[in-house]
Motif scaffolding. Sequence first.
Motif, short mmCIF file in Angstrom:
data_model
loop_
_atom_site.label_atom_id
_atom_site.label_comp_id
_atom_site.label_asym_id
_atom_site.label_seq_id
_atom_site.Cartn_x
_atom_site.Cartn_y
_atom_site.Cartn_z
N ARG A 1 5.80 -2.92 -8.22
CA ARG A 1 6.23 -2.42 -6.91
C ARG A 1 6.64 -0.95 -6.92
O ARG A 1 6.31 -0.21 -6.00
N ARG B 1 2.50 0.88 -7.63
CA ARG B 1 2.21 1.06 -6.21
C ARG B 1 2.57 2.45 -5.67
O ARG B 1 2.13 2.82 -4.60
N TYR C 1 -2.67 4.06 -8.24
CA TYR C 1 -2.76 3.05 -7.19
C TYR C 1 -3.60 3.56 -6.02
O TYR C 1 -4.36 2.78 -5.41
N ARG D 1 -6.75 1.53 -4.64
CA ARG D 1 -6.96 1.21 -3.22
C ARG D 1 -8.32 1.71 -2.74
O ARG D 1 -9.04 0.99 -2.05
#
Length: 99
Positions: A63, A67, A72, A76
């Motif tokens: 987290r 992220r 990240y 994505r």
Amino acid sequence: MILEHAILCVRPGQSDDFERAMAKARPLIARQPGFQLIEVRPSSDDGECYLLLVRWDRIESHRERFRQSDDYQQWRALLHSFYDPMPEVNYFGPCIFHD
């Protein structure tokens, strides 16, 4: 140890492209502090759904570190366009027993 779990439903006809993108994305997550293991398993019943399991040392490793990282953002860009719907991520604590 924390186990991240998600069901990844891929847009129809894009499974092969998704698998190639996942292979490219794997090193991005594998180099994260706290990362331990990733498994991506195709469904036996639906060729366009996959089970994602990622083992982390702590939930914050996913987290708060991964992220919020540049890696990240690349993850994505490689993967999120394949999902329909966007997956729900769940976290599970340590195993209470194992055979």
